[in-house]
Design a protein around this motif. Structure first.
Motif, mmCIF file in Angstrom:
data_model
loop_
_atom_site.group_PDB
_atom_site.id
_atom_site.type_symbol
_atom_site.label_atom_id
_atom_site.label_comp_id
_atom_site.label_asym_id
_atom_site.label_seq_id
_atom_site.Cartn_x
_atom_site.Cartn_y
_atom_site.Cartn_z
ATOM 1 N N VAL A 14 -11.807 92.329 18.905
ATOM 2 C CA VAL A 14 -11.490 91.213 18.015
ATOM 3 C C VAL A 14 -11.578 91.755 16.596
ATOM 4 O O VAL A 14 -12.616 92.310 16.203
ATOM 5 N N THR A 15 -10.506 91.626 15.822
ATOM 6 C CA THR A 15 -10.534 92.277 14.515
ATOM 7 C C THR A 15 -9.529 91.680 13.536
ATOM 8 O O THR A 15 -8.524 91.075 13.937
ATOM 9 N N HIS A 16 -9.828 91.866 12.235
ATOM 10 C CA HIS A 16 -8.863 91.610 11.161
ATOM 11 C C HIS A 16 -8.233 92.922 10.702
ATOM 12 O O HIS A 16 -7.369 92.922 9.828
ATOM 13 N N ASP A 17 -8.682 94.016 11.272
ATOM 14 C CA ASP A 17 -8.209 95.355 10.911
ATOM 15 C C ASP A 17 -6.947 95.660 11.723
ATOM 16 O O ASP A 17 -6.997 96.290 12.781
ATOM 17 N N LEU A 18 -5.816 95.216 11.227
ATOM 18 C CA LEU A 18 -4.575 95.296 11.991
ATOM 19 C C LEU A 18 -4.141 96.728 12.262
ATOM 20 O O LEU A 18 -3.564 97.017 13.313
ATOM 21 N N ASP A 19 -4.421 97.633 11.335
ATOM 22 C CA ASP A 19 -4.025 99.031 11.527
ATOM 23 C C ASP A 19 -4.694 99.641 12.747
ATOM 24 O O ASP A 19 -4.136 100.519 13.406
ATOM 25 N N MET A 20 -5.881 99.168 13.059
ATOM 26 C CA MET A 20 -6.631 99.691 14.205
ATOM 27 C C MET A 20 -5.886 99.472 15.511
ATOM 28 O O MET A 20 -6.058 100.205 16.481
ATOM 29 N N LEU A 21 -5.027 98.451 15.535
ATOM 30 C CA LEU A 21 -4.411 98.022 16.785
ATOM 31 C C LEU A 21 -3.029 98.616 17.031
ATOM 32 O O LEU A 21 -2.401 98.333 18.045
ATOM 33 N N ARG A 22 -2.530 99.430 16.111
ATOM 34 C CA ARG A 22 -1.146 99.910 16.187
ATOM 35 C C ARG A 22 -0.837 100.611 17.506
ATOM 36 O O ARG A 22 0.279 100.515 18.017
ATOM 37 N N ASP A 23 -1.804 101.347 18.058
ATOM 38 C CA ASP A 23 -1.563 102.112 19.281
ATOM 39 C C ASP A 23 -2.113 101.430 20.529
ATOM 40 O O ASP A 23 -2.169 102.038 21.603
ATOM 41 N N PHE A 24 -2.537 100.174 20.396
ATOM 42 C CA PHE A 24 -3.039 99.439 21.553
ATOM 43 C C PHE A 24 -1.872 99.063 22.467
ATOM 44 O O PHE A 24 -0.701 99.157 22.100
ATOM 45 N N GLU A 25 -2.204 98.621 23.657
ATOM 46 C CA GLU A 25 -1.165 98.251 24.624
ATOM 47 C C GLU A 25 -0.756 96.784 24.506
ATOM 48 O O GLU A 25 0.381 96.420 24.838
ATOM 49 N N ARG A 26 -1.686 95.947 24.043
ATOM 50 C CA ARG A 26 -1.428 94.502 24.040
ATOM 51 C C ARG A 26 -2.269 93.837 22.962
ATOM 52 O O ARG A 26 -3.425 94.218 22.746
ATOM 53 N N VAL A 27 -1.689 92.850 22.293
ATOM 54 C CA VAL A 27 -2.420 92.104 21.273
ATOM 55 C C VAL A 27 -2.156 90.613 21.464
ATOM 56 O O VAL A 27 -1.001 90.183 21.605
ATOM 57 N N LEU A 28 -3.245 89.838 21.464
ATOM 58 C CA LEU A 28 -3.158 88.385 21.554
ATOM 59 C C LEU A 28 -3.429 87.780 20.184
ATOM 60 O O LEU A 28 -4.340 88.241 19.476
ATOM 61 N N VAL A 29 -2.655 86.773 19.821
ATOM 62 C CA VAL A 29 -2.871 86.041 18.575
ATOM 63 C C VAL A 29 -3.445 84.669 18.925
ATOM 64 O O VAL A 29 -2.811 83.890 19.652
ATOM 65 N N ILE A 30 -4.630 84.380 18.427
ATOM 66 C CA ILE A 30 -5.252 83.073 18.628
ATOM 67 C C ILE A 30 -5.152 82.305 17.311
ATOM 68 O O ILE A 30 -5.549 82.807 16.258
ATOM 69 N N ASP A 31 -4.607 81.101 17.372
ATOM 70 C CA ASP A 31 -4.444 80.303 16.155
ATOM 71 C C ASP A 31 -4.846 78.863 16.435
ATOM 72 O O ASP A 31 -4.323 78.237 17.367
ATOM 73 N N GLU A 32 -5.800 78.379 15.653
ATOM 74 C CA GLU A 32 -6.269 76.993 15.761
ATOM 75 C C GLU A 32 -6.618 76.624 17.206
ATOM 76 O O GLU A 32 -6.247 75.566 17.721
ATOM 77 N N GLY A 33 -7.311 77.566 17.866
ATOM 78 C CA GLY A 33 -7.831 77.288 19.190
ATOM 79 C C GLY A 33 -6.836 77.412 20.327
ATOM 80 O O GLY A 33 -7.118 76.966 21.444
ATOM 81 N N ARG A 34 -5.705 78.046 20.086
ATOM 82 C CA ARG A 34 -4.740 78.210 21.177
ATOM 83 C C ARG A 34 -4.137 79.608 21.128
ATOM 84 O O ARG A 34 -4.113 80.251 20.063
ATOM 85 N N LEU A 35 -3.656 80.051 22.263
ATOM 86 C CA LEU A 35 -2.955 81.328 22.329
ATOM 87 C C LEU A 35 -1.561 81.128 21.762
ATOM 88 O O LEU A 35 -0.711 80.478 22.381
ATOM 89 N N ALA A 36 -1.322 81.708 20.586
ATOM 90 C CA ALA A 36 -0.052 81.506 19.892
ATOM 91 C C ALA A 36 0.962 82.592 20.213
ATOM 92 O O ALA A 36 2.171 82.355 20.133
ATOM 93 N N TYR A 37 0.476 83.786 20.552
ATOM 94 C CA TYR A 37 1.388 84.894 20.857
ATOM 95 C C TYR A 37 0.658 85.924 21.693
ATOM 96 O O TYR A 37 -0.549 86.119 21.553
ATOM 97 N N ASP A 38 1.418 86.603 22.540
ATOM 98 C CA ASP A 38 0.847 87.607 23.435
ATOM 99 C C ASP A 38 1.931 88.660 23.652
ATOM 100 O O ASP A 38 2.965 88.373 24.254
ATOM 101 N N GLY A 39 1.710 89.873 23.122
ATOM 102 C CA GLY A 39 2.744 90.881 23.271
ATOM 103 C C GLY A 39 2.319 92.245 22.781
ATOM 104 O O GLY A 39 1.120 92.558 22.732
ATOM 105 N N THR A 40 3.280 93.058 22.407
ATOM 106 C CA THR A 40 2.994 94.396 21.901
ATOM 107 C C THR A 40 2.347 94.300 20.531
ATOM 108 O O THR A 40 2.515 93.295 19.831
#
Length: 229
Positions: free
Chosen positions: A187-213
């Protein structure tokens, strides 16, 4: 890799919904979770090992429920908090790492061997006899990692692990985390850290807003934040 199943899992406190029903299956080795403060990110990951219980639905770790198998799951899932100070429980660095092994009932010589290896791995051997409270912020975060890795978990969850660190220590923590063999959920605000990850979930206002690369999820999140007043 372990499988983590969110099956309609929601969290409500005092009539307020913190996390709407979430359904997702996580099987990747590197998973990031991003979102604004208070969006429900930490609530999401804390359900994995039973730190928070869902109000509806369930979360399964390799088909095990934290409600019934919490002790077994916590032996397999290590949790690193953003404020390493909150994980300090013992008066000496060496004792703090050894404390993580108390539930495993290992022979004394194996405990000592694991602790020595963990301290050496994170450059803390020379501080073994020191009070953890005298360590720098970076050293405390390394101690938190050592205390988690010493149990040899299958999954490591890191909740904003770089938030309180300067640039040098931030880079070191990122390097250590991303080099791990285990499944890693950050869980992070450090977006650069995630560039080489396989999957990133975006949680917004208590819901899953996006799920992808990572690239698509970060672009979505950036646009989402730009659109907010």
């Amino acid at each position: 890799m372990p499988t983590i199943d969110f099956q309609g899992a929601s969290v409500t406190y005092d009539g307020t919904t913190v996390l709407e029903p979430l359904t997702a299956r996580l099987t990747e080795r590197r998973i990031g979770i991003i979102g604004s403060n208070g969006s429900g990110k930490s609530t999401t990951v804390r359900m994995i090992n039973g730190l928070i219980e869902p109000s509806t639905g369930q979360v399964l770790y390799d088909d095990l429920s934290p409600a019934k198998h919490g002790r077994d799951i916590r032996k397999r899932v290590g949790f690193v908090f953003s404020d390493a100070e909150s994980q300090i429980v013992m008066p000496r660095v060496v004792d703090d790492v050894a404390f993580s092994l108390r539930r495993f009932k290992l022979p004394r010589n194996e405990v000592r061997s694991r602790v020595d290896d963990a301290l050496a791995r994170f450059g803390l051997s020379h501080l073994a006899e020191n009070s953890p409270h005298t360590l720098s912020g970076g050293e405390k975060q390394m101690l938190a990692l050592a205390s988690v890795l010493v149990i040899e978990p299958d999954t490591i969850i890191a909740d904003e692990p770089t938030t309180l660190l300067d640039l040098r220590n931030r880079r070191r923590i990122v390097r250590e985390l991303t080099s791990l063999d285990q499944q890693l959920i950050v869980v992070t605000h450090d977006l650069d850290m995630l560039r080489d990850f396989e999957r990133v979930l975006v949680i917004d206002e208590g819901r899953l807003a996006y799920d992808g690369t990572p690239s698509d999820a970060i672009a979505f999140y950036t646009d989402l934040m730009d659109a907010k007043p």
